[in-house]
Design an enzyme around this catalytic site. Structure first.
Site, PDB file in Angstrom:
ATOM      1  N   ASN A  73       0.880  -1.296  -0.041  1.00  0.00           N
ATOM      2  CA  ASN A  73      -0.036   0.039   0.035  1.00  0.00           C
ATOM      3  C   ASN A  73       1.063   1.267  -0.066  1.00  0.00           C
ATOM      4  OD1 ASN A  73      -0.180   1.937   2.728  1.00  0.00           O
ATOM      5  ND2 ASN A  73       0.339  -0.324   3.197  1.00  0.00           N
ATOM      6  N   PHE A 133       6.408   4.650  14.302  1.00  0.00           N
ATOM      7  CA  PHE A 133       7.476   5.208  13.841  1.00  0.00           C
ATOM      8  C   PHE A 133       8.146   4.110  12.502  1.00  0.00           C
ATOM      9  CE2 PHE A 133       8.755   6.821  18.229  1.00  0.00           C
ATOM     10  CZ  PHE A 133       8.158   7.891  17.823  1.00  0.00           C
ATOM     11  N   CYS A 135       5.679   3.455   9.210  1.00  0.00           N
ATOM     12  CA  CYS A 135       5.131   3.706   8.185  1.00  0.00           C
ATOM     13  C   CYS A 135       6.291   4.225   6.862  1.00  0.00           C
ATOM     14  CB  CYS A 135       4.246   4.694   7.842  1.00  0.00           C
ATOM     15  SG  CYS A 135       3.202   4.425   6.521  1.00  0.00           S
ATOM     16  N   CYS A 345       6.285 -39.150  -8.193  1.00  0.00           N
ATOM     17  CA  CYS A 345       6.369 -37.783  -8.891  1.00  0.00           C
ATOM     18  C   CYS A 345       7.837 -37.452  -9.305  1.00  0.00           C
ATOM     19  CB  CYS A 345       5.640 -36.651  -8.208  1.00  0.00           C
ATOM     20  SG  CYS A 345       6.430 -36.332  -6.923  1.00  0.00           S
ATOM     21  N   CYS A 352      16.996 -32.790  -5.477  1.00  0.00           N
ATOM     22  CA  CYS A 352      18.215 -33.240  -4.877  1.00  0.00           C
ATOM     23  C   CYS A 352      19.293 -33.486  -5.954  1.00  0.00           C
ATOM     24  CB  CYS A 352      18.109 -34.952  -4.238  1.00  0.00           C
ATOM     25  SG  CYS A 352      19.574 -35.396  -3.172  1.00  0.00           S
ATOM     26  N   CYS A 379      23.493 -38.049   2.651  1.00  0.00           N
ATOM     27  CA  CYS A 379      22.407 -37.226   2.668  1.00  0.00           C
ATOM     28  C   CYS A 379      23.042 -36.024   3.819  1.00  0.00           C
ATOM     29  CB  CYS A 379      21.201 -37.908   3.122  1.00  0.00           C
ATOM     30  SG  CYS A 379      19.892 -36.529   3.754  1.00  0.00           S
ATOM     31  N   CYS A 385      14.081 -32.255  -0.124  1.00  0.00           N
ATOM     32  CA  CYS A 385      13.280 -33.215  -0.590  1.00  0.00           C
ATOM     33  C   CYS A 385      11.980 -33.231   0.171  1.00  0.00           C
ATOM     34  CB  CYS A 385      13.828 -34.578  -0.626  1.00  0.00           C
ATOM     35  SG  CYS A 385      14.465 -35.133   1.117  1.00  0.00           S
ATOM     36  N   CYS A 389       8.201 -32.255  -1.676  1.00  0.00           N
ATOM     37  CA  CYS A 389       7.392 -33.383  -1.796  1.00  0.00           C
ATOM     38  C   CYS A 389       6.140 -32.970  -1.675  1.00  0.00           C
ATOM     39  CB  CYS A 389       7.755 -34.343  -0.727  1.00  0.00           C
ATOM     40  SG  CYS A 389       6.647 -35.665  -0.911  1.00  0.00           S
TER      41      CYS A 389
END
Length: 429
Positions: A73, A133, A135, A345, A352, A379, A385, A389
């Site tokens: 804004n 104090f 804005c 998927c 990774c 790892c 990961c 996921c």
């Protein structure tokens, strides 16, 4: 049902849910409707002068289908006359004597201006004052708002001037547009502040229209920097609350602000040191009634935790927020993939391979089914990961025993220093 009432530096409220100084607290009509809906307090939209605004003034940042992930804004303080606001504050307080009404104030940094407005506002019965104090736009160009908030000495001086005449608690609202917010917080304390609130909005440009080439928003084809808020700023606000909560030079109550939309957000801010919270963008997006779900959610949470009062949450996680140098370098987690929940998927594998440590293998199990498997020895426990996921419960981050004793960076440096004489043996212990 737990007790939700709070007492922030002497300002009592039936619950920790306050409306922040913003468009939702612009009139008595709005604040009274908010109290009827269940809000426990309201910080009246900033009073001061001159009362000038632009058209247009709002913009939103949408992300991946979510509207208003962030909000921007360029609106200034209230554009309604001070006399009208004072009359409505008086009427609202008379109708809701047990709710908290705090007046947000912003005037030019002179002693007599602060004295004058404090006396006028307190005469109508406010429960406290919040000095704006923070804005970052418009008023800052005239030496107010963030222009004051970025100068610690000026914050201290103006707080002192207010405290010279104030009879109600004084909250100093801090700007996040600064390197170290604790420096300004400490100066507010030196000036006599009874509490601090944070964060105000962050300097921002919401976007550019790639067809018209105008900024978003624009005023007759010209744009300017504005204040950013909404869910996107919550992590920044939470960090700044935590920094002030653990700073021994601050030590006064905190009113948490910044991207709070749900009861879970409220719990997080209170655990990290806030005595109460303020909400703006979520109300501008969804309306006053969101407080009903926030109250129910907080009540149920407190009951589940066996807590009798919401105040028992305040600061409980502050001790768990430390410096990087104090983290245990030998603590380790690894990713483990649950075949039953994995939807194959391959997003974890891609993440990774492309952005982490190439430790997720694509294999085939004994049934001939394609599976993903983590080589735990490679790892590093980065979490990437599990973050990407999309399937709940498909990847767990599991602590493993490295066999090594706890050792922080600071301890490590002391050990090294003891060998070259920088630290004594006593300091190392």
């Amino acid at each position: 049902m737990a007790d939700l009432s709070i007492n922030l530096a002497g300002i009592k409220s039936p619950n920790p849910f306050w409306l922040a100084s913003a468009p939702p607290t612009n009139t008595g009509y709005q604040v009274q409707r908010a109290f009827e809906a269940g809000w426990g307090g309201a910080v009246w939209k900033t009073l001061g002068d001159p009362i000038i605004n632009t058209s247009s003034r709002f913009a939103a940042v949408n992300f991946n289908g979510q509207r208003v992930a962030g909000f921007n804004n360029i609106e200034l303080i209230t554009d309604r006359p001070l006399e009208v606001n004072l009359k409505e504050i008086y009427e609202t307080k008379k109708r809701f004597p047990n709710h908290a009404i705090i007046a947000s104030l912003m005037v030019e940094p002179t002693q007599h201006k602060w004295h004058e407005i404090v006396k006028r506002v307190e005469d109508v019965g406010v429960d406290g004052l919040e000095l704006n104090f923070g804005c970052p736009h418009g008023m800052a160009e005239r030496g107010m708002g963030a222009a004051s908030g970025q100068q610690p000495d000026l914050v201290q001086a103006q707080t002192t001037w207010v405290k010279e005449v104030a009879t109600t608690p004084v909250i100093v609202k801090l700007t996040p547009n600064i390197t170290d917010i604790t420096v300004v917080a400490r100066h507010a304390v030196k000036g006599g502040a009874d509490a601090i609130s944070m964060i105000n909005t962050i300097n921002s440009l919401a976007g550019v229209d790639i067809h018209s080439w105008n900024t978003i928003p624009n005023v007759g084809g010209q744009g300017a920097h504005g204040g950013y808020c909404g869910p996107a700023v919550k992590p920044i606000a939470l960090s700044m609350v935590a920094e002030c909560a653990r700073d021994r030079g601050v030590g006064i109550p905190i009113s948490g602000i910044g991207g709070i939309s749900t009861w879970q957000d409220v719990v997080e801010f209170m655990l990290m040191g806030a005595t109460g919270i303020q909400v703006c963008t979520a109300v501008m997006h969804h309306g006053f009634r969101i407080v009903e779900e926030m109250i129910d959610g907080l009540n149920n949470y407190l009951d589940d935790k066996g807590l009798a009062s919401v105040t028992e949450l305040i600061g409980k996680s502050v001790s768990r927020y430390s410096n990087w140098g104090d983290l245990d370098l030998n603590y380790k987690v690894v990713a483990r993939i649950n075949e039953n929940n994995c939807i194959n998927c391959n997003k974890c594998h891609i993440a990774c391979e492309d952005a982490s440590h190439q430790c997720i293998d694509m294999l085939t199990n004994t049934d001939g089914k394609a599976i993903l498997q983590v080589r735990e020895e490679d790892c590093v426990g980065c979490n990437l990961c599990s973050i990407v996921c999309p399937a709940d419960g498909a990847i767990d981050m599991v602590p493993v025993d490295t066999g090594a004793a706890s050792l922080t960076w600071n301890q490590r440096q002391k050990v090294i220093g003891s060998l070259n004489g920088t630290y004594s043996e006593v300091e190392v212990v």
